[in-house]
Design a protein around this motif. Sequence first.
Motif, PDB file in Angstrom:
ATOM      1  N   ALA A 144       0.841  -1.219   0.000  1.00  0.00           N
ATOM      2  CA  ALA A 144       0.000   0.000   0.000  1.00  0.00           C
ATOM      3  C   ALA A 144       0.869   1.259   0.000  1.00  0.00           C
ATOM      4  O   ALA A 144       0.597   2.237  -0.732  1.00  0.00           O
ATOM      5  CB  ALA A 144      -0.933  -0.020   1.207  1.00  0.00           C
ATOM      6  N   TYR A 145       1.925   1.248   0.792  1.00  0.00           N
ATOM      7  CA  TYR A 145       2.824   2.418   0.849  1.00  0.00           C
ATOM      8  C   TYR A 145       3.539   2.609  -0.480  1.00  0.00           C
ATOM      9  O   TYR A 145       3.659   3.732  -0.990  1.00  0.00           O
ATOM     10  CB  TYR A 145       3.829   2.233   1.977  1.00  0.00           C
ATOM     11  CG  TYR A 145       4.929   3.252   1.970  1.00  0.00           C
ATOM     12  CD1 TYR A 145       4.697   4.567   2.411  1.00  0.00           C
ATOM     13  CD2 TYR A 145       6.207   2.917   1.507  1.00  0.00           C
ATOM     14  CE1 TYR A 145       5.723   5.510   2.382  1.00  0.00           C
ATOM     15  CE2 TYR A 145       7.219   3.851   1.485  1.00  0.00           C
ATOM     16  CZ  TYR A 145       6.980   5.135   1.920  1.00  0.00           C
ATOM     17  OH  TYR A 145       7.996   6.075   1.884  1.00  0.00           O
ATOM     18  N   SER A 174       1.016   4.010  -3.188  1.00  0.00           N
ATOM     19  CA  SER A 174       0.587   5.407  -2.948  1.00  0.00           C
ATOM     20  C   SER A 174       1.729   6.393  -3.224  1.00  0.00           C
ATOM     21  O   SER A 174       1.533   7.436  -3.873  1.00  0.00           O
ATOM     22  CB  SER A 174       0.094   5.557  -1.511  1.00  0.00           C
ATOM     23  OG  SER A 174       1.131   5.259  -0.591  1.00  0.00           O
ATOM     24  N   THR A 175       2.926   6.072  -2.790  1.00  0.00           N
ATOM     25  CA  THR A 175       4.069   6.956  -3.059  1.00  0.00           C
ATOM     26  C   THR A 175       4.451   6.924  -4.526  1.00  0.00           C
ATOM     27  O   THR A 175       4.926   7.933  -5.085  1.00  0.00           O
ATOM     28  CB  THR A 175       5.263   6.533  -2.202  1.00  0.00           C
ATOM     29  OG1 THR A 175       5.549   5.142  -2.427  1.00  0.00           O
ATOM     30  CG2 THR A 175       4.985   6.765  -0.722  1.00  0.00           C
ATOM     31  N   THR A 221       2.190   9.303  -6.234  1.00  0.00           N
ATOM     32  CA  THR A 221       2.555  10.692  -5.892  1.00  0.00           C
ATOM     33  C   THR A 221       3.758  11.147  -6.706  1.00  0.00           C
ATOM     34  O   THR A 221       3.786  12.262  -7.265  1.00  0.00           O
ATOM     35  CB  THR A 221       2.857  10.788  -4.396  1.00  0.00           C
ATOM     36  OG1 THR A 221       1.698  10.361  -3.656  1.00  0.00           O
ATOM     37  CG2 THR A 221       3.192  12.214  -4.004  1.00  0.00           C
TER      38      THR A 221
END
Length: 232
Positions: free
Chosen positions: A36-37, A40-41, A44
Amino acid sequence: MSTNKGSKPFYLKPPWQILFDLVRLYKMNPWDINIAYLLSTFLTEMKKEGFIDFAASGTALLSSSVVLRLQSERILKMEEPPKLPQLPPSEQIPPPLQLPFRYEFTSTTIENLLTALEEVLKNESIQRPVKLTPIELPSPDFFKEHDRFFAEIESRIDEFYNVLKNMGTEEAIPFSRLVQNKSKQEIVRIFLLLLFLASKGLVDLFQEEEFGEIYITITGKVEEYERKPTTT
């Protein structure tokens, strides 16, 4: 914001580079990867670049699905009951058979042999010799008389038939009355004469019970037989 031409794209740098190295991805523990991290990054940083790299996004998506599949397999594997250790098959060895012990060689003394010979000789002396009784053959006169009887059978049948008629034709004549005080040879001859008369229909033979008395009755063919000329 664009990247310099000589520098690597951001997704090939830590921590996103694991998503683009499948060989290393399979070797790692899937639960050590924070998918998940990373995603998401990754989005971004992609927005910061000012354009969307579809090839890199597709590879990141594929790697994420692989990580999720590996995590699911680990969960299912943990739910499986532990396999019992397979023990090697125990071979039951039967107990050894007690074979009969037999002496193949025995020691015998001379005294034992002499004792055995004495017992054999005693048994032979005790046994009595078997006496054979010779078979007495009938005298030649017996055969001559026997042949004479069959040679004169017709005349003897007539004589015997007359004897029966003289004894009476109304009542049955018992066979024991005919052979009273007769020898065995004469009894056999009388019985043969009765059989000849019965075959010609001149007499009837019957028994009231099995193995009982034989009765003789003279039939109605007496007159026909008397009309025939007698042979001499």
